[in-house]
Design a protein around this motif. Structure first.
Motif, PDB file in Angstrom:
ATOM      1  N   THR A   6       0.836  -1.207   0.000  1.00  0.00           N
ATOM      2  CA  THR A   6       0.000   0.000   0.000  1.00  0.00           C
ATOM      3  C   THR A   6       0.868   1.254   0.000  1.00  0.00           C
ATOM      4  N   GLY A   7       1.947   1.222   0.782  1.00  0.00           N
ATOM      5  CA  GLY A   7       2.847   2.369   0.812  1.00  0.00           C
ATOM      6  C   GLY A   7       3.516   2.612  -0.526  1.00  0.00           C
ATOM      7  N   SER A   8       3.872   1.528  -1.223  1.00  0.00           N
ATOM      8  CA  SER A   8       4.523   1.696  -2.531  1.00  0.00           C
ATOM      9  C   SER A   8       3.567   2.312  -3.550  1.00  0.00           C
ATOM     10  N   LEU A   9       2.285   1.948  -3.477  1.00  0.00           N
ATOM     11  CA  LEU A   9       1.302   2.547  -4.391  1.00  0.00           C
ATOM     12  C   LEU A   9       1.151   4.043  -4.123  1.00  0.00           C
ATOM     13  N   LEU A  10       1.091   4.410  -2.845  1.00  0.00           N
ATOM     14  CA  LEU A  10       0.959   5.824  -2.487  1.00  0.00           C
ATOM     15  C   LEU A  10       2.202   6.607  -2.913  1.00  0.00           C
ATOM     16  N   ALA A  11       3.381   6.043  -2.661  1.00  0.00           N
ATOM     17  CA  ALA A  11       4.614   6.723  -3.045  1.00  0.00           C
ATOM     18  C   ALA A  11       4.716   6.861  -4.562  1.00  0.00           C
ATOM     19  N   LEU A  12       4.282   5.828  -5.298  1.00  0.00           N
ATOM     20  CA  LEU A  12       4.318   5.888  -6.760  1.00  0.00           C
ATOM     21  C   LEU A  12       3.401   6.993  -7.280  1.00  0.00           C
ATOM     22  N   ALA A  13       2.200   7.076  -6.712  1.00  0.00           N
ATOM     23  CA  ALA A  13       1.252   8.108  -7.146  1.00  0.00           C
ATOM     24  C   ALA A  13       1.825   9.502  -6.892  1.00  0.00           C
ATOM     25  N   ARG A  14       2.421   9.713  -5.730  1.00  0.00           N
ATOM     26  CA  ARG A  14       2.971  11.033  -5.400  1.00  0.00           C
ATOM     27  C   ARG A  14       4.197  11.358  -6.259  1.00  0.00           C
ATOM     28  N   TRP A  15       5.018  10.344  -6.509  1.00  0.00           N
ATOM     29  CA  TRP A  15       6.206  10.548  -7.331  1.00  0.00           C
ATOM     30  C   TRP A  15       5.822  10.987  -8.744  1.00  0.00           C
ATOM     31  N   LEU A  16       4.861  10.334  -9.340  1.00  0.00           N
ATOM     32  CA  LEU A  16       4.468  10.699 -10.701  1.00  0.00           C
ATOM     33  C   LEU A  16       3.660  11.988 -10.744  1.00  0.00           C
ATOM     34  N   ASP A  17       3.167  12.422  -9.576  1.00  0.00           N
ATOM     35  CA  ASP A  17       2.447  13.703  -9.520  1.00  0.00           C
ATOM     36  C   ASP A  17       3.396  14.884  -9.385  1.00  0.00           C
ATOM     37  N   ASP A  18       4.451  14.722  -8.561  1.00  0.00           N
ATOM     38  CA  ASP A  18       5.318  15.878  -8.295  1.00  0.00           C
ATOM     39  C   ASP A  18       6.776  15.678  -8.755  1.00  0.00           C
ATOM     40  N   GLY A  19       7.157  14.448  -9.091  1.00  0.00           N
ATOM     41  CA  GLY A  19       8.510  14.197  -9.584  1.00  0.00           C
ATOM     42  C   GLY A  19       9.610  14.336  -8.557  1.00  0.00           C
ATOM     43  N   ARG A  20       9.277  14.333  -7.256  1.00  0.00           N
ATOM     44  CA  ARG A  20      10.294  14.514  -6.220  1.00  0.00           C
ATOM     45  C   ARG A  20      11.083  13.227  -5.987  1.00  0.00           C
ATOM     46  N   TRP A  21      12.378  13.425  -5.734  1.00  0.00           N
ATOM     47  CA  TRP A  21      13.257  12.284  -5.513  1.00  0.00           C
ATOM     48  C   TRP A  21      12.874  11.506  -4.266  1.00  0.00           C
ATOM     49  N   ARG A  22      12.441  12.180  -3.219  1.00  0.00           N
ATOM     50  CA  ARG A  22      12.131  11.461  -1.984  1.00  0.00           C
ATOM     51  C   ARG A  22      10.988  10.470  -2.190  1.00  0.00           C
ATOM     52  N   HIS A  23      10.033  10.852  -3.022  1.00  0.00           N
ATOM     53  CA  HIS A  23       8.934   9.933  -3.317  1.00  0.00           C
ATOM     54  C   HIS A  23       9.402   8.813  -4.234  1.00  0.00           C
ATOM     55  N   ALA A  24      10.342   9.111  -5.117  1.00  0.00           N
ATOM     56  CA  ALA A  24      10.886   8.078  -6.000  1.00  0.00           C
ATOM     57  C   ALA A  24      11.632   7.014  -5.190  1.00  0.00           C
ATOM     58  N   TRP A  25      12.494   7.464  -4.259  1.00  0.00           N
ATOM     59  CA  TRP A  25      13.245   6.503  -3.453  1.00  0.00           C
ATOM     60  C   TRP A  25      12.326   5.756  -2.496  1.00  0.00           C
ATOM     61  N   ALA A  26      11.325   6.449  -1.973  1.00  0.00           N
ATOM     62  CA  ALA A  26      10.367   5.771  -1.083  1.00  0.00           C
ATOM     63  C   ALA A  26       9.638   4.654  -1.835  1.00  0.00           C
ATOM     64  N   TYR A  27       9.255   4.952  -3.074  1.00  0.00           N
ATOM     65  CA  TYR A  27       8.595   3.918  -3.878  1.00  0.00           C
ATOM     66  C   TYR A  27       9.513   2.725  -4.092  1.00  0.00           C
ATOM     67  N   GLY A  28      10.753   2.972  -4.495  1.00  0.00           N
ATOM     68  CA  GLY A  28      11.681   1.886  -4.762  1.00  0.00           C
ATOM     69  C   GLY A  28      11.904   1.005  -3.545  1.00  0.00           C
ATOM     70  N   LEU A  29      12.100   1.630  -2.379  1.00  0.00           N
ATOM     71  CA  LEU A  29      12.345   0.883  -1.152  1.00  0.00           C
ATOM     72  C   LEU A  29      11.124   0.047  -0.759  1.00  0.00           C
ATOM     73  N   LEU A  30       9.931   0.668  -0.777  1.00  0.00           N
ATOM     74  CA  LEU A  30       8.721  -0.035  -0.354  1.00  0.00           C
ATOM     75  C   LEU A  30       8.342  -1.144  -1.338  1.00  0.00           C
ATOM     76  N   ALA A  31       8.546  -0.905  -2.627  1.00  0.00           N
ATOM     77  CA  ALA A  31       8.239  -1.934  -3.625  1.00  0.00           C
ATOM     78  C   ALA A  31       9.142  -3.147  -3.433  1.00  0.00           C
ATOM     79  N   ALA A  32      10.428  -2.910  -3.164  1.00  0.00           N
ATOM     80  CA  ALA A  32      11.353  -4.023  -2.937  1.00  0.00           C
ATOM     81  C   ALA A  32      11.032  -4.759  -1.638  1.00  0.00           C
ATOM     82  N   LEU A  33      10.690  -4.012  -0.596  1.00  0.00           N
ATOM     83  CA  LEU A  33      10.353  -4.648   0.684  1.00  0.00           C
ATOM     84  C   LEU A  33       9.095  -5.509   0.560  1.00  0.00           C
ATOM     85  N   THR A  34       8.172  -5.105  -0.300  1.00  0.00           N
ATOM     86  CA  THR A  34       6.965  -5.909  -0.509  1.00  0.00           C
ATOM     87  C   THR A  34       7.334  -7.322  -0.942  1.00  0.00           C
TER      88      THR A  34
END
Length: 360
Positions: A6-34
């Motif tokens: 769920t966290g990876s989906l939220l981070a992905l949505a925010r990353w593609l909305d604002d393009g911020r690196w922190r959301h990009a790295w959060a997505y990568g970490l949470l997706a891998a942890l899943t």
């Protein structure tokens, strides 16, 4: 795993909305942890890929450089799992324990009755009470709606397709948990579209109560003995105490999918787990493979059939049920032993556990 997903989906949505690196790295970490928490949830990367492709076609602040670096980071984080994933892929057919799904199973997974029925009943009840009842779609952000729809629909469709067209059967309710966040949001959106506003509360409350009771397996008269192994094995113990005979056991555990494990002491003990709690005096215990297929029947013929045809009597205890091959093994052993003059007699049914005696 569900929290990480769920966290990876939220981070992905925010990353593609604002393009911020922190959301990009959060997505990568949470997706891998899943995937670290549950290997099979790696299929959720298909949801991510489809959403990224859809957003890229319509424009997103996220850059190609970000996509490339995040992909490298996710690959590196998944690197330690490579060996385990390779083993699972190599033994996927042996580890598959479900049967081929039906079209109705797919419909029930996309429109789960424990949630859909109370919503419909609640809506009908409100319609009878209030003439102002209406269902009017509420505007929703298109990107968010697309991501929610993909996360709700893709898991069921993907696992159903894989299970229907390949020997790998993975269409199992618990493997569809990845769709739960999207499903919850879709049904929440459907209730949000109900007017007047006060009508949403009884509908949501009824849906929550019924779905919780239905999905949790709640029953006003719970059954705690669907498989009465104690009764079945005590009966066999009584029959073999004075007159010893081999006992063939089908425990129905998926760990017995590989017939080679049946003769390995490291695996044999837990494959015959019911006997650990209720030991038998029979000196010859013969476990059966999980599936009654060509490989397993060939193993049985080579390892057990010869010893059984040399005796005048043996017992068979089976775990039945739609997800197990107990009935198939009964039919196979019955037909094989009938040619040797054995007659089968049912000793008793103990819930989903059945005891038979073969004698000549």
């Amino acid at each position: 795993a569900l929290l990480m997903l769920t966290g990876s989906l939220l981070a992905l949505a925010r990353w593609l909305d604002d393009g911020r690196w922190r959301h990009a790295w959060a997505y990568g970490l949470l997706a891998a942890l899943t995937v670290h928490f549950h290997f099979l949830l790696a299929y959720n990367f298909l949801v991510h890929f489809l959403y990224v492709a859809w957003r890229a076609a319509r424009g997103t602040p996220a850059t190609l450089k970000q996509f490339a670096l995040v992909a490298v980071a996710v690959t590196a984080l998944l690197g330690p799992l490579a060996t385990h994933l390779a083993v699972l892929l190599g033994e996927r057919e042996k580890l598959s324990f479900a049967h081929a799904p039906l079209a109705l199973d797919l419909v029930n997974s996309l429109l789960p009755p424990p949630v859909l029925i109370p919503i419909c009943i609640g809506g009908l009840a409100v319609m009878l009470v209030s003439r102002a009842f209406a269902w009017e779609p509420v505007p929703a952000p298109t990107p968010s709606f697309v991501l929610v729809a993909l996360s709700a629909l893709v898991p069921a469709v993907l696992l159903f397709t894989v299970s229907a067209v390949s020997p790998t059967k993975v269409f199992v309710p618990r493997y569809l948990l990845a769709a739960a966040p999207g499903m919850a949001l879709l049904f929440g959106y459907a209730i949000r579209c109900v007017r007047p506003a006060w009508a949403r509360w009884p509908i949501a409350g009824l849906a929550l109560a019924v779905s919780t009771a239905g999905i949790s397996g709640f029953s006003p008269w719970p059954v705690h003995h669907r498989e009465d192994w104690r009764g079945a094995l005590r009966t066999i113990a009584a029959l073999t105490r004075e007159n010893p005979a081999p006992v063939v056991v089908y425990s129905g555990l998926v760990e017995a999918a590989d017939p080679r494990r049946l003769s390995d002491p490291r695996h044999r003990e837990y494959i015959l787990a019911p006997l650990a709690a209720y030991p038998l005096p029979a000196p010859d215990i013969i476990p059966l493979p999980y599936r009654c297929n060509a490989l397993s029947t060939a193993f049985f013929d080579l390892s057990s059939f010869r010893s059984l045809r040399a005796v005048s009597r043996f017992l068979l205890v089976l775990r039945l049920g739609t997800d197990h091959d107990g009935a198939a093994w009964l039919s196979y052993i019955g037909s094989r032993m009938a040619k040797r003059g054995f007659k089968a007699a049912r000793i008793g049914e103990f819930g989903l556990v059945s005891v038979w005696q073969f004698e000549r």
